[in-house]
Scaffold this motif. Structure first.
Motif, mmCIF file in Angstrom:
data_model
loop_
_atom_site.group_PDB
_atom_site.id
_atom_site.type_symbol
_atom_site.label_atom_id
_atom_site.label_comp_id
_atom_site.label_asym_id
_atom_site.label_seq_id
_atom_site.Cartn_x
_atom_site.Cartn_y
_atom_site.Cartn_z
ATOM 1 N N GLY A 23 5.187 4.251 26.002
ATOM 2 C CA GLY A 23 6.359 4.879 25.396
ATOM 3 C C GLY A 23 7.643 4.502 26.115
ATOM 4 O O GLY A 23 8.679 4.256 25.491
ATOM 5 N N TYR A 24 7.584 4.435 27.420
ATOM 6 C CA TYR A 24 8.737 4.045 28.240
ATOM 7 C C TYR A 24 9.144 2.605 27.930
ATOM 8 O O TYR A 24 10.314 2.302 27.710
ATOM 9 N N GLU A 26 8.412 0.812 25.239
ATOM 10 C CA GLU A 26 8.888 0.688 23.861
ATOM 11 C C GLU A 26 10.322 1.181 23.723
ATOM 12 O O GLU A 26 11.117 0.583 22.999
ATOM 13 N N PHE A 27 10.656 2.268 24.394
ATOM 14 C CA PHE A 27 12.004 2.814 24.300
ATOM 15 C C PHE A 27 13.041 1.816 24.821
ATOM 16 O O PHE A 27 14.047 1.547 24.179
ATOM 17 N N PHE A 28 12.794 1.249 25.992
ATOM 18 C CA PHE A 28 13.782 0.358 26.585
ATOM 19 C C PHE A 28 13.769 -1.046 25.987
ATOM 20 O O PHE A 28 14.714 -1.804 26.170
ATOM 21 N N ALA A 30 13.551 -1.395 22.690
ATOM 22 C CA ALA A 30 14.034 -1.195 21.322
ATOM 23 C C ALA A 30 15.491 -1.639 21.186
ATOM 24 O O ALA A 30 16.202 -1.826 22.171
ATOM 25 N N VAL A 37 18.789 -1.076 23.938
ATOM 26 C CA VAL A 37 19.036 0.290 24.395
ATOM 27 C C VAL A 37 19.687 0.302 25.779
ATOM 28 O O VAL A 37 20.580 1.100 26.040
#
Length: 77
Positions: A23-24, A26-28, A30, A37
């Protein structure tokens, strides 16, 4: 200190930051409006670092009475 850093790099095969949380990552990785991001985070921090001190200066001067207004009320300077 330099020796300890070199030893740590040798032990970790030069992988100094290991992140395994999907999740970490994927967030950064994106994009928002085609911009990464991490760039948006930099922009928000830069704007905040520019705007907040400007407001802090105006808040502090607005909250303290000026010498003129104090004198007009009959107070001491």
């Amino acid at each position: 200190m330099l020796v300890a850093r070199g030893l740590a790099e040798i032990i970790s095969n030069r992988r100094t930051q290991i992140v395994d949380v999907d999740g970490y990552l994927e967030f950064f990785r994106a994009d928002i409006l085609g911009v990464p991001v991490i760039v948006w985070i930099f922009v928000l921090v830069a704007v905040g670092g520019w705007v907040l001190p400007a407001f802090a200066r105006s808040w502090s001067s607005a909250s303290t009475p000026s010498a003129t207004s104090t004198r007009d009320r009959g107070g001491r300077r």
